[in-house]
Design a protein around this motif. Structure first.
Motif, PDB file in Angstrom:
ATOM      1  N   ASP A   9       0.667  -1.220   0.126  1.00 38.00           N
ATOM      2  CA  ASP A   9      -0.050   0.150   0.027  1.00 38.00           C
ATOM      3  C   ASP A   9       0.713   1.322  -0.049  1.00 38.00           C
ATOM      4  O   ASP A   9       0.536   2.362  -0.530  1.00 38.00           O
ATOM      5  N   LYS A  10       2.061   1.205   0.608  1.00 36.30           N
ATOM      6  CA  LYS A  10       3.068   2.401   0.675  1.00 36.30           C
ATOM      7  C   LYS A  10       4.041   1.894  -0.275  1.00 36.30           C
ATOM      8  O   LYS A  10       5.148   2.887  -0.148  1.00 36.30           O
ATOM      9  N   LYS A  11       3.816   1.481  -1.378  1.00 40.40           N
ATOM     10  CA  LYS A  11       4.922   1.414  -2.372  1.00 40.40           C
ATOM     11  C   LYS A  11       6.215   0.638  -2.056  1.00 40.40           C
ATOM     12  O   LYS A  11       7.356   0.828  -2.716  1.00 40.40           O
ATOM     13  N   ALA A  12       6.011  -0.267  -1.211  1.00 36.48           N
ATOM     14  CA  ALA A  12       7.373  -1.054  -0.790  1.00 36.48           C
ATOM     15  C   ALA A  12       7.596  -1.959  -1.982  1.00 36.48           C
ATOM     16  O   ALA A  12       6.685  -2.400  -2.709  1.00 36.48           O
ATOM     17  N   GLU A  13       8.929  -2.400  -2.160  1.00 30.60           N
ATOM     18  CA  GLU A  13       9.146  -3.126  -3.500  1.00 30.60           C
ATOM     19  C   GLU A  13       9.884  -4.444  -3.121  1.00 30.60           C
ATOM     20  O   GLU A  13      10.329  -4.626  -1.910  1.00 30.60           O
ATOM     21  N   ASP A  14       9.894  -5.417  -3.822  1.00 29.70           N
ATOM     22  CA  ASP A  14      10.493  -6.758  -3.591  1.00 29.70           C
ATOM     23  C   ASP A  14      10.027  -7.239  -2.448  1.00 29.70           C
ATOM     24  O   ASP A  14      10.691  -7.812  -1.354  1.00 29.70           O
ATOM     25  N   VAL A  15       8.726  -7.323  -2.142  1.00 25.20           N
ATOM     26  CA  VAL A  15       8.100  -7.699  -0.962  1.00 25.20           C
ATOM     27  C   VAL A  15       7.962  -9.405  -1.057  1.00 25.20           C
ATOM     28  O   VAL A  15       7.365  -9.753  -1.884  1.00 25.20           O
ATOM     29  N   THR A  16       8.881  -9.918  -0.073  1.00 20.92           N
ATOM     30  CA  THR A  16       8.889 -11.460   0.002  1.00 20.92           C
ATOM     31  C   THR A  16       8.665 -11.975   1.351  1.00 20.92           C
ATOM     32  O   THR A  16       9.025 -11.200   2.175  1.00 20.92           O
TER      33      THR A  16
END
Length: 137
Positions: free
Chosen positions: A40-47
């Motif tokens: 939702d807050k534009k985090a990247e590479d969420v694993t």
């Protein structure tokens, strides 16, 4: 004529015990909610790393990348607000002052919000290479 050796008769086997029912995985929905809050807050590479059986202090790690220290704080704040709205409170939090790696501990699930440099340096995915994982997009 010589007698042939015969294999001994196999002992009768006991019926197989029914498999124990698997314990419900109550931490997975929490891990997914944390991952989606990060997105939702534009985090990247969420694993999400499934560390059940690999460590005694958590079932899942949610690892995500922030582009700046400020974004890392915003992601961690939003994760906390989202989880609190679901009735899940954090056990502890560390790293807000630096912003390079903010850790939010929910007991069975630990969220790691890291800047790109810290994520590459600490390489949690490499450290926990044996953990099953999936990316959340």
């Amino acid at each position: 004529r010589p007698k042939r050796a015969t294999a001994p008769a196999a002992a009768p086997s006991a019926p197989a015990a029914p498999a124990a029912p698997a314990a419900p995985d109550t931490a997975r929905p929490t891990a997914l909610a944390i991952a989606h809050a990060g997105l939702d807050k534009k985090a990247e590479d969420v694993t999400v790393l499934d560390v059940r059986g690999l460590t005694s202090y958590a079932d899942y790690f949610v690892v995500m990348t922030a582009e700046s220290d400020r974004q890392a704080g915003a992601i961690a704040d939003h994760v906390e607000q989202t989880m609190k709205a679901q009735g899940i409170t954090k056990v502890g939090v560390e790293g807000y002052e630096g912003g390079r790696w903010i850790l939010v501990d929910y007991g069975d699930v630990v969220a790691h919000v890291m800047n790109r440099e810290s994520r590459g340096f600490y390489d949690l995915e490499g450290l926990w290479a044996d953990a099953p994982r999936f990316t959340v997009a």
